[in-house]
Design a protein around this motif. Structure first.
Motif, PDB file in Angstrom:
ATOM      1  N   ARG A 109      43.421  37.317  29.360  1.00 21.34           N
ATOM      2  CA  ARG A 109      44.140  36.047  29.327  1.00 21.34           C
ATOM      3  C   ARG A 109      43.619  35.235  28.141  1.00 21.34           C
ATOM      4  O   ARG A 109      42.624  34.515  28.243  1.00 21.34           O
ATOM      5  CB  ARG A 109      43.943  35.287  30.636  1.00 21.34           C
ATOM      6  N   LYS A 110      44.307  35.349  27.017  1.00 19.75           N
ATOM      7  CA  LYS A 110      43.824  34.711  25.799  1.00 19.75           C
ATOM      8  C   LYS A 110      43.969  33.194  25.845  1.00 19.75           C
ATOM      9  O   LYS A 110      43.274  32.480  25.130  1.00 19.75           O
ATOM     10  CB  LYS A 110      44.583  35.277  24.597  1.00 19.75           C
ATOM     11  N   ASN A 111      44.899  32.718  26.671  1.00 22.69           N
ATOM     12  CA  ASN A 111      45.097  31.277  26.734  1.00 22.69           C
ATOM     13  C   ASN A 111      44.287  30.618  27.845  1.00 22.69           C
ATOM     14  O   ASN A 111      44.377  29.414  28.054  1.00 22.69           O
ATOM     15  CB  ASN A 111      46.579  30.952  26.941  1.00 22.69           C
ATOM     16  N   ALA A 112      43.489  31.417  28.582  1.00 21.90           N
ATOM     17  CA  ALA A 112      42.645  30.854  29.646  1.00 21.90           C
ATOM     18  C   ALA A 112      41.373  30.292  29.023  1.00 21.90           C
ATOM     19  O   ALA A 112      40.617  31.008  28.367  1.00 21.90           O
ATOM     20  CB  ALA A 112      42.317  31.925  30.684  1.00 21.90           C
ATOM     21  N   ILE A 166      35.436  37.770  30.223  1.00 18.89           N
ATOM     22  CA  ILE A 166      36.755  37.444  29.681  1.00 18.89           C
ATOM     23  C   ILE A 166      37.762  37.444  30.834  1.00 18.89           C
ATOM     24  O   ILE A 166      37.914  38.450  31.519  1.00 18.89           O
ATOM     25  CB  ILE A 166      37.163  38.458  28.600  1.00 18.89           C
ATOM     26  N   PRO A 167      38.464  36.345  31.080  1.00 16.69           N
ATOM     27  CA  PRO A 167      39.423  36.298  32.198  1.00 16.69           C
ATOM     28  C   PRO A 167      40.533  37.327  32.022  1.00 16.69           C
ATOM     29  O   PRO A 167      40.944  37.653  30.897  1.00 16.69           O
ATOM     30  CB  PRO A 167      39.971  34.865  32.126  1.00 16.69           C
ATOM     31  N   ARG A 168      41.011  37.833  33.143  1.00 15.28           N
ATOM     32  CA  ARG A 168      42.065  38.846  33.148  1.00 15.28           C
ATOM     33  C   ARG A 168      43.284  38.338  33.905  1.00 15.28           C
ATOM     34  O   ARG A 168      43.202  37.398  34.702  1.00 15.28           O
ATOM     35  CB  ARG A 168      41.550  40.132  33.809  1.00 15.28           C
ATOM     36  N   THR A 169      44.432  38.975  33.661  1.00 13.14           N
ATOM     37  CA  THR A 169      45.676  38.550  34.301  1.00 13.14           C
ATOM     38  C   THR A 169      45.680  38.803  35.799  1.00 13.14           C
ATOM     39  O   THR A 169      46.519  38.257  36.516  1.00 13.14           O
ATOM     40  CB  THR A 169      46.871  39.273  33.667  1.00 13.14           C
ATOM     41  N   SER A 170      44.774  39.637  36.304  1.00 14.19           N
ATOM     42  CA  SER A 170      44.691  39.870  37.739  1.00 14.19           C
ATOM     43  C   SER A 170      44.084  38.674  38.478  1.00 14.19           C
ATOM     44  O   SER A 170      44.115  38.630  39.709  1.00 14.19           O
ATOM     45  CB  SER A 170      43.842  41.115  38.019  1.00 14.19           C
ATOM     46  N   GLY A 171      43.541  37.728  37.743  1.00 13.80           N
ATOM     47  CA  GLY A 171      42.910  36.560  38.346  1.00 13.80           C
ATOM     48  C   GLY A 171      41.398  36.584  38.244  1.00 13.80           C
ATOM     49  O   GLY A 171      40.742  35.577  38.522  1.00 13.80           O
TER      50      GLY A 171
END
Length: 626
Positions: free
Chosen positions: A430-433, A469-474
């Motif tokens: 999640r690049k925008n997180a 690094i945050p991921r799209t899975s949460g």
């Protein structure tokens, strides 16, 4: 394999027939039948003919006047017409009714005869015309519909007794071998399953070899296993190797709204198969139609009738008819026992998740279609992808190729493969997180706590990677552990070490910040589930010894469990689960407290770099403290 389809004939000819028929009726039939239509005249003409005493018969109605003329009044040529039989009929005239009080007297004086039975046109002809105009279009459409349905049934292989528009016909797709077909060389990681199926291929090639010794091949083979393990691919590989027709249909396609349609489809499928023998019939997701029968009342027993017909057709096979039935399911425990008995499905072939060697072979098969760099180590990638199915491994290779294209490279590197594993497991980055400074620091200590507790125990798998690094899975971060070798059995000590590792993230938050966050929700769930399984399924406690307290259902679809004990026992189980998790939580806090300097050092490094490899982690851990 390629699907065989018959070309559809154009429907234009049927529309042309309908249009031409309607035009013919309008242009010829209506004018021909309606020879005695009313002829309208104005009221002045009517009064003129009355004064000239030309009116023969007259009928005065509420809103109009009908009348005929005398033949001898000079109107013989215009006052008569002929019907279909050649009989002469008088022309009937009509005019509007006016307010005229002396009309009756004038008509009487002119010699007109008053009546109430003037026919507007010929009686029998009018009835025929009305019937034809009403029923003829329906007759035409019904005839064309019958012809169209007959064409569809002939195309589907049915006879005159089949139902309209293909209802009750099998929807099975027919494939034949092609140069691009699937073969056993395209299927990896399932050696035992391929060995079982290779015998079927040999039988289809040379059935006399088996008949000579008196052996008969299984009439049905059931492929069972988790989703994505390649059951359908194995079935197509059998057809590709045997070079015989391959019928493919899903179990849900047999189930219809109307009772009897599913059974009709089963009959039609087996009829087609016998005509194409030797051949293979593959029924995917057979549990949709083959579920166990029960005593519950139902308003629609279509599924049960379909199952009964399937049982009858399979049991009626002859030994030498050359039809082989393959079926696949994720829920073998839900199938009816009559379907699984010898004589129907004689052989069950497990198609399980691949082991380490199988994963490596599967990766190599899918890598044939991708340009791979020389640095790719498939053994390392296979170790990292523990528990992945064949479909997931194919997705990993494809994601790696997509990443290489995004980075403008012509070959796939090992870094692409490793990142693709993380994409499949945890989703894209999640690049925008954006995490705040405090949140990023908490996540760093949390993930370091997992890794440090794992490394400080002798029964834990080595740490492969740590990232925040945050991921799209949460997930805001994760710690990846990779076993050195394939693990088939886990000891009690290893399970306890796993629970301690799960609690390591929360323990690190408590040791460093003295408070806790919501970031450990998934860790708590995994630790609780594992501790409960140790008690209820694995018999790893002294209190309950080797007594099973719960049963597992849907083995290949999540492994749901159901407790089979009293309420008092359930309470004791809950207390024991809490005790196990608490003990390992205390152990994790103790290990992190004793190694607080390493916890701080690794957490700060992770905070700055966001990602640590396993080698970097071990180098910092083994480095003497300043």
């Amino acid at each position: 394999m390629k699907e065989v389809r018959n070309p559809r004939k154009p429907m234009l000819v049927y529309y042309i027939i309908i249009i031409v028929a309607l035009l013919l009726i309008d242009l010829f039939a209506v004018p021909y039948f309606n020879g005695t239509k009313l002829k309208e005249v104005d009221y002045s003409t009517f009064m003129k003919w009355t004064e000239q005493k030309k009116i023969n018969r007259v009928e005065v109605q509420s809103n109009r006047i009908l009348f005929t003329l005398k033949k001898d009044a000079g109107g013989s040529s215009a006052a008569t017409t002929s019907d279909l039989m050649g009989n002469e009929k008088q022309q009937v005239y009509k005019t509007g009714k006016m307010e005229d009080q002396n009309l009756t007297d004038r008509l009487y004086s002119s010699g007109a005869r008053f009546t109430n039975d003037i026919q507007e046109n010929s009686g029998i002809t009018n009835v025929i015309v009305n019937l034809l105009m009403f029923f003829l279009p329906f007759l035409i459409f019904a005839w064309l519909g019958r012809r169209m349905s007959q064409k569809m049934m002939d195309r589907a292989g049915g006879g005159p007794g089949s139902m309209m528009f293909g209802m009750g016909k099998s929807n099975a797709k027919l494939y034949v071998a092609s140069t691009e077909g699937i073969h056993f060389s395209d299927v990896a990681g399932e050696d035992e399953a391929k060995e079982n199926l290779e015998e079927i291929v040999e039988y289809l090639h040379d059935p006399q070899r088996y008949a000579a010794i008196g052996a008969s091949m299984p009439k049905g083979v059931l492929l069972v296993g988790p989703p994505g393990t390649g059951k359908t691919m194995l079935a197509k590989a059998v057809a590709g190797e045997a070079n015989v027709p391959f019928f493919s249909i899903s179990g849900s396609e047999f189930v219809e709204m109307f009772v009897g349609m599913g059974a009709s489809k089963v009959r039609d499928l087996f009829k087609q198969a016998k005509e194409k023998a030797p051949c293979i019939v593959f029924i995917d997701e057979i549990d949709a139609v083959g579920k166990k029968r029960d005593n519950q009342l139902s308003t629609n027993d279509e599924r049960e009738q379909t199952l009964n017909q399937l049982l009858t057709e399979m049991d009626g096979f002859e030994n030498n008819n050359g039809v082989m039935i393959l079926a696949a399911t994720n829920r073998p425990e839900s199938l009816d026992p009559a379907l699984l008995r010898p004589g129907r499905f004689d052989r069950r072939v497990p198609v399980e998740l691949p082991d380490l060697k199988g994963r490596e072979e599967i990766l190599k098969v899918h890598a044939r279609k991708v340009r791979m760099g020389n640095d790719v180590n498939f053994h390392t990638i296979a170790r990292m992808a523990a528990g992945a199915s064949g479909a997931e491994l194919a997705n990993i290779v494809n994601e790696a190729a997509l990443r290489a294209v995004r980075n403008n490279r012509r070959v796939v590197s090992e870094e692409d493969m490793e990142e693709s594993i993380e994409v499949v497991i945890a989703g894209y980055q999640r690049k925008n997180a954006i995490l705040s400074t405090q949140e990023k620091l908490v996540v760093s200590y949390h993930e370091t706590g997992h890794a440090l507790v794992a490394a400080l125990q002798s029964h834990s798998a080595p740490v492969q990677k740590i990232t925040i690094i945050p991921r799209t899975s949460g997930a805001l971060g994760y710690t990846m552990q990779v076993e050195e070798d394939q693990k088939n059995l886990l000891t009690k000590e290893e399970l306890l070490a796993k629970i301690a590792t799960f609690t390591g993230g929360r323990a690190a938050e408590e040791v460093e910040f003295g408070s806790i966050t919501t970031g450990a929700s998934n860790d708590i769930e995994q630790a609780t589930k594992l501790a409960r399984s140790m008690i209820t399924r694995f018999g790893m406690t002294d209190e309950f010894d080797m007594v099973a307290m719960e049963t597992a259902t849907n083995q290949y679809l999540g492994g749901d469990t159901q407790l089979t004990c009293s309420a008092e026992t359930q309470k004791a189980i809950d207390e024991k689960v809490v005790e196990i998790v608490r003990q390992q939580h205390e152990l994790a806090k103790k290990l992190l407290t004793e190694n607080k300097r390493k916890l701080d050092e690794i957490s700060q490094f992770l905070y700055e770099h966001e990602t640590i490899t396993g080698d970097e982690f071990m180098e910092i851990l083994n480095r003497p403290s300043a």
